[in-house]
Design a protein around this motif. Structure first.
Motif, short mmCIF file in Angstrom:
data_model
loop_
_atom_site.label_atom_id
_atom_site.label_comp_id
_atom_site.label_asym_id
_atom_site.label_seq_id
_atom_site.Cartn_x
_atom_site.Cartn_y
_atom_site.Cartn_z
N LEU A 70 0.85 -1.19 0.00
CA LEU A 70 0.00 0.00 0.00
C LEU A 70 0.88 1.24 0.00
CD1 LEU A 70 -2.87 1.16 0.18
CD2 LEU A 70 -2.64 1.09 2.68
N ARG A 71 0.66 2.14 -0.96
CA ARG A 71 1.51 3.32 -1.12
C ARG A 71 0.63 4.56 -1.26
NH1 ARG A 71 6.77 1.66 -0.48
NH2 ARG A 71 7.52 3.32 -1.84
N ALA A 72 1.04 5.64 -0.62
CA ALA A 72 0.44 6.95 -0.83
C ALA A 72 1.57 7.95 -0.72
CB ALA A 72 -0.64 7.24 0.21
N ASP A 73 2.10 8.37 -1.87
CA ASP A 73 3.26 9.27 -1.88
C ASP A 73 3.09 10.28 -2.99
OD1 ASP A 73 3.93 7.92 -4.24
OD2 ASP A 73 5.35 6.60 -3.23
N ARG A 74 4.17 10.98 -3.35
CA ARG A 74 4.08 12.05 -4.34
C ARG A 74 3.79 11.52 -5.74
NH1 ARG A 74 7.79 13.39 -0.52
NH2 ARG A 74 7.66 15.46 0.40
N GLY A 75 3.95 10.22 -5.94
CA GLY A 75 3.66 9.67 -7.25
C GLY A 75 2.25 9.15 -7.42
N GLY A 76 1.46 9.12 -6.35
CA GLY A 76 0.10 8.61 -6.44
C GLY A 76 -0.27 7.85 -5.18
N ALA A 77 -1.44 7.25 -5.21
CA ALA A 77 -1.93 6.46 -4.08
C ALA A 77 -2.51 5.18 -4.64
CB ALA A 77 -2.99 7.23 -3.30
N GLY A 78 -2.10 4.03 -4.09
CA GLY A 78 -2.63 2.78 -4.60
C GLY A 78 -1.91 1.58 -4.03
N ILE A 79 -1.94 0.49 -4.78
CA ILE A 79 -1.37 -0.78 -4.36
C ILE A 79 -0.28 -1.19 -5.34
CG2 ILE A 79 -1.83 -3.22 -3.96
CD1 ILE A 79 -4.68 -2.42 -3.22
N ARG A 80 0.92 -1.44 -4.80
CA ARG A 80 2.03 -1.89 -5.63
C ARG A 80 1.96 -3.40 -5.77
NH1 ARG A 80 7.83 -0.02 -3.79
NH2 ARG A 80 7.50 -1.60 -2.17
N ALA A 81 1.90 -3.86 -7.01
CA ALA A 81 1.74 -5.29 -7.26
C ALA A 81 3.07 -6.00 -7.46
CB ALA A 81 0.85 -5.48 -8.49
N ILE A 82 4.01 -5.37 -8.17
CA ILE A 82 5.28 -6.01 -8.52
C ILE A 82 6.40 -4.99 -8.35
CG2 ILE A 82 6.63 -7.07 -10.37
CD1 ILE A 82 3.99 -7.96 -11.64
N LYS A 83 7.54 -5.42 -7.80
CA LYS A 83 8.73 -4.56 -7.74
C LYS A 83 9.97 -5.41 -7.95
CE LYS A 83 11.38 -1.31 -4.91
NZ LYS A 83 11.66 -0.41 -6.06
N THR A 84 10.78 -5.04 -8.93
CA THR A 84 12.08 -5.63 -9.17
C THR A 84 13.07 -4.48 -9.32
OG1 THR A 84 12.03 -5.61 -11.60
CG2 THR A 84 10.89 -7.44 -10.50
N PRO A 85 14.38 -4.77 -9.39
CA PRO A 85 15.34 -3.67 -9.58
C PRO A 85 15.09 -2.85 -10.85
CG PRO A 85 16.49 -5.63 -8.84
CD PRO A 85 15.07 -6.04 -9.13
N GLU A 86 14.47 -3.44 -11.87
CA GLU A 86 14.25 -2.74 -13.13
C GLU A 86 12.82 -2.26 -13.32
OE1 GLU A 86 15.70 -5.89 -13.16
OE2 GLU A 86 17.75 -5.08 -13.18
N PHE A 87 11.85 -2.97 -12.73
CA PHE A 87 10.45 -2.66 -13.02
C PHE A 87 9.63 -2.58 -11.74
CE2 PHE A 87 12.00 -4.83 -16.86
CZ PHE A 87 11.60 -3.92 -17.84
N GLU A 88 8.58 -1.78 -11.82
CA GLU A 88 7.61 -1.69 -10.73
C GLU A 88 6.24 -1.49 -11.36
OE1 GLU A 88 6.69 1.21 -6.90
OE2 GLU A 88 8.75 0.98 -7.64
N LEU A 89 5.25 -2.25 -10.88
CA LEU A 89 3.88 -2.15 -11.38
C LEU A 89 2.96 -1.87 -10.20
CD1 LEU A 89 1.81 -2.48 -13.72
CD2 LEU A 89 1.66 -4.90 -13.07
N ASP A 90 2.17 -0.80 -10.32
CA ASP A 90 1.19 -0.52 -9.29
C ASP A 90 -0.16 -0.22 -9.92
OD1 ASP A 90 1.19 2.19 -10.12
OD2 ASP A 90 2.69 2.74 -8.64
N VAL A 91 -1.19 -0.26 -9.09
CA VAL A 91 -2.55 0.08 -9.50
C VAL A 91 -3.04 1.11 -8.50
CG1 VAL A 91 -4.89 -0.74 -9.92
CG2 VAL A 91 -2.94 -2.22 -10.43
N GLY A 92 -3.37 2.29 -8.97
CA GLY A 92 -3.72 3.31 -8.00
C GLY A 92 -4.38 4.53 -8.58
N PHE A 93 -4.39 5.59 -7.74
CA PHE A 93 -5.08 6.83 -8.04
C PHE A 93 -4.10 7.95 -8.34
CE2 PHE A 93 -8.17 4.60 -5.37
CZ PHE A 93 -9.38 4.89 -6.01
N ALA A 94 -4.56 8.91 -9.12
CA ALA A 94 -3.94 10.22 -9.24
C ALA A 94 -5.08 11.18 -9.51
CB ALA A 94 -2.90 10.25 -10.36
N GLY A 95 -4.79 12.47 -9.62
CA GLY A 95 -5.90 13.39 -9.84
C GLY A 95 -5.46 14.80 -10.13
N ALA A 96 -6.43 15.63 -10.49
CA ALA A 96 -6.19 17.03 -10.80
C ALA A 96 -7.43 17.83 -10.44
CB ALA A 96 -5.85 17.22 -12.27
N PHE A 97 -7.23 19.03 -9.88
CA PHE A 97 -8.34 19.88 -9.51
C PHE A 97 -9.03 20.44 -10.75
CE2 PHE A 97 -5.75 20.02 -5.63
CZ PHE A 97 -6.72 19.74 -4.70
N GLY A 98 -10.31 20.76 -10.60
CA GLY A 98 -11.11 21.25 -11.72
C GLY A 98 -11.05 22.76 -11.86
#
Length: 277
Positions: A70-98
């Protein structure tokens, strides 16, 4: 799906407003969580290709959590599924004000552009070191877009690949430069550039938007710790809609645009426990 209530989501978006050029934000040894506040002043285009510039000042709390999954940082908020030294895959949120259409001459009488929430997978590809002590990575997010002000109505899909170069100087400044592009499907493009017949005027003919390229962006940023709890940051973006799929839209009025912001973050409390990675 990670559910975040609307008030908490706005706090998360405030954290996301900070650029992602803090080199060590995901490094081992950082606190597992931090709670603080962010103050930000920004001037930006209302949307890519808009003639109107929008100014905002924000002061909101933020939460950062660097769990193994579970991650909530400057890159977004969501769930990290895979992490290796070369790759990282997450599923999460980002957004922008209207933005209110009443403040944009080209959109007078049209629905407001609401707070947009993005949800979907993102692949990070760590490409190694660049010149000097810099690091290079690519990010490939594919996300559905939903309007928080319209009952989370689906506004389309967006694909936004980005190439990012980051460097920490000997004097303690974190710097970054990035190049990105955004492609949207027809529904996403219609959110920004479509004009329904009900909103057509002699100066703003009806227009059905097409899927394709939305914009290119060149970004730069810097940040520095002023104290253990206080951080200064600034950023600038230069956008262009050259070659965009909806150049014929009456709402696309300027080929280029610039956004810039400056702010401070204050960490009120942080965990004694450290993030694993």
């Amino acid at each position: 799906m990670l559910f975040i209530p609307s008030r908490s989501l706005l706090c998360t978006l405030a954290a996301l407003a900070m650029p992602t050029f803090a080199l060590a934000q995901d490094a081992p040894g950082l606190p597992l969580w931090e709670v603080g506040a962010v103050g930000l002043a920004v001037s930006q285009q209302a949307y890519p290709g808009a003639a109107a510039q929008v100014q905002r000042g924000l002061a909101l709390p933020y939460l950062i959590y660097r769990g193994q999954y579970l991650r909530a940082d400057r890159g977004g908020a969501g769930i990290r599924a895979i992490k290796t030294p070369e790759f990282e895959l997450d599923v999460g949120f980002a957004g922008a004000f209207g933005t209110r259409s009443s403040g944009i001459a080209a959109r007078q009488g049209m629905p407001d552009l609401g707070t947009l929430v993005e949800f979907g997978p993102r692949l990070k590809w760590y490409l190694g070191t660049g010149p000097g002590t810099s690091r290079l990575r690519a990010e490939l997010p594919l996300r559905g877009v939903f309007d928080l002000n319209d009952g989370l109505a689906h506004k389309g899909m967006v694909f936004e690949p980005e190439l990012i170069l980051e460097r920490r100087t000997a004097s303690g400044w974190n710097t970054s430069a990035s190049l990105s592009a955004a492609w949207g499907n027809q529904r996403m493009a219609d959110t920004f550039y479509g004009v329904a017949p009900a909103y057509a005027t002699p100066a703003r003919p009806a227009y059905l938007a097409r899927s394709g390229l939305i914009r290119w962006r060149l970004s730069a940023g810097l940040s520095r710790d002023l104290s253990p709890d206080l951080r200064l940051f600034a950023f600038a973006n230069a956008d262009t809609v050259a070659g965009a799929a909806n150049a014929a839209s009456p709402l696309l009025q300027r080929q280029g645009g610039v956004s810039a912001g400056i702010g401070l973050t204050y960490t009120w409390i942080r965990s004694q426990g450290r993030a694993v990675d």
